[in-house]
Scaffold this active site. Structure first.
Site, PDB file in Angstrom:
ATOM      1  N   SER A  11       0.863  -1.176   0.000  1.00 54.76           N
ATOM      2  CA  SER A  11       0.000   0.000   0.000  1.00 54.76           C
ATOM      3  C   SER A  11       0.901   1.228   0.000  1.00 54.76           C
ATOM      4  CB  SER A  11      -0.947  -0.003   1.203  1.00 54.76           C
ATOM      5  OG  SER A  11      -0.226  -0.162   2.421  1.00 54.76           O
ATOM      6  N   GLU A  13       1.285   5.643   0.711  1.00 52.42           N
ATOM      7  CA  GLU A  13       0.762   6.886   1.270  1.00 52.42           C
ATOM      8  C   GLU A  13       1.117   8.056   0.364  1.00 52.42           C
ATOM      9  OE1 GLU A  13       1.015   8.077   5.610  1.00 52.42           O
ATOM     10  OE2 GLU A  13       2.293   9.626   4.719  1.00 52.42           O
ATOM     11  N   ASP A 105      -1.211  15.705  14.714  1.00 50.69           N
ATOM     12  CA  ASP A 105      -0.179  16.524  15.356  1.00 50.69           C
ATOM     13  C   ASP A 105      -0.741  17.889  15.723  1.00 50.69           C
ATOM     14  OD1 ASP A 105       1.730  14.524  14.957  1.00 50.69           O
ATOM     15  OD2 ASP A 105       2.158  15.250  12.927  1.00 50.69           O
ATOM     16  N   PHE A 214      12.551  14.228   9.675  1.00 56.42           N
ATOM     17  CA  PHE A 214      11.288  13.522   9.881  1.00 56.42           C
ATOM     18  C   PHE A 214      11.394  12.612  11.105  1.00 56.42           C
ATOM     19  CE2 PHE A 214       8.152  10.398   7.624  1.00 56.42           C
ATOM     20  CZ  PHE A 214       7.155  10.769   8.506  1.00 56.42           C
ATOM     21  N   HIS A 262       3.629  -1.009   3.863  1.00 56.73           N
ATOM     22  CA  HIS A 262       3.042   0.294   3.545  1.00 56.73           C
ATOM     23  C   HIS A 262       4.176   1.273   3.278  1.00 56.73           C
ATOM     24  CE1 HIS A 262      -0.116   3.346   3.553  1.00 56.73           C
ATOM     25  NE2 HIS A 262       0.653   4.101   4.329  1.00 56.73           N
TER      26      HIS A 262
END
Length: 292
Positions: A11, A13, A105, A214, A262
């Site tokens: 999958s 994002e 967030d 990140f 993912h």
């Protein structure tokens, strides 16, 4: 002799575009990765609802044009319960059947998440409300290493258990560098009675500087071996090293029993496609033309 690892389900994002150039990049990414036959693709949701409408538009376009199963991110940030559930209804009306339910967030300028006085307090409450409405597959987030707001890993496992008990049917992890990090977390979740699938989140490193930034935001530890490897590779060798490391991580996970992966694409398909190819995930002949 153990059975050979099988092709994993994948999958992807994406994030919603905020400009015309970003729109072209998203559609190019979708066109490149759709032929790989993902189980689903997800679309992120900006802090404070900053991409609320953009997320909705991207979700609908990806579903209608590329015939992808799209999971829309939804957060609790800066919205009332009524406003949040109206978004759920809008997705239902558009034919969306999956939601990635997250706390979210803190908006820019805020040090920590503070619930809206009329909103959902956390992801568990959001998941409970969506599950009570019915009609959606609900996915949630998981942290193999402690969330920045969490006291320790045990608290993250307990929180994931609450989310699954509330109605989430699978979890997608934050990215990590070492397969053992995921395996330890998976074992702890199993010991806690969490039976829902836990899907490892994989970040093919488009930029080492960006990846470290990140990681600092989300609590992912950066091993010294990775820092040393990227410094030694330099800009010229960064792409090849990133492909090799991500593919190696995926192979180790697959050998350890993982059957779903993912990928965080950052709306850049080439490196993700290379990693998928390295682990045997390729488009069937003619699939590219069918999606174009």
């Amino acid at each position: 002799m153990p059975a050979a690892p099988t092709r994993p389900a994948v999958s992807f994002e994406f994030f919603p575009p905020k400009s015309l150039d970003q729109s072209f990049r998203l559609w190019d990414t979708a066109r490149a990765l759709a032929p790989l036959g993902p189980d689903f693709v997800s679309v992120t949701y900006g802090a404070g609802g900053t991409t609320r409408q953009l997320t909705h538009e991207a979700v609908v376009a990806l579903s209608n044009h590329y015939h992808l199963n799209v999971a829309a991110h939804l957060t609790c940030v800066d919205a009332t319960r009524e406003e949040t559930m109206q978004i759920v209804e809008d997705y239902a009306s558009a034919g969306v059947q999956e939601i990635v339910a997250l706390r979210g967030d803190a908006p820019q300028g805020q040090a920590q998440f503070t619930p809206h006085p009329l909103g959902f307090a956390d992801s568990v409450e959001l998941i409970e409300a969506i599950a009570a409405r019915g009609g959606f597959t609900i996915r949630c987030g998981a942290y193999p290493e402690p969330h920045p707001d969490s006291p320790d890993g045990a608290a993250d496992v307990a929180w994931l258990k609450r989310k699954v008990d509330a109605g989430a049917t699978s979890a997608i992890t934050q990215f990590f560098f070492d397969a053992d990090t995921f395996f330890r977390f998976r074992d702890a979740c199993a010991k806690a009675g969490i039976a829902a699938p836990i899907i490892p989140g994989i970040l093919p490193i488009q930029s080492w500087t960006g990846a470290k930034r990140f990681a600092a935001r989300c609590g992912t530890s950066v091993p010294q071996w990775a820092e040393d490897a990227f410094v030694a590779a330099g800009k010229a060798g960064e792409r090849a090293l990133a492909t090799d490391l991500a593919a190696g991580l995926c192979r180790t996970l697959i050998e350890g029993g993982v059957d779903r992966l993912h990928f965080y694409t950052l709306n850049r398909p080439d490196l993700v496609a290379d990693v998928c190819a390295a682990i045997g995930v390729r488009a069937p002949d003619g699939a590219e033309q069918a999606v174009a």
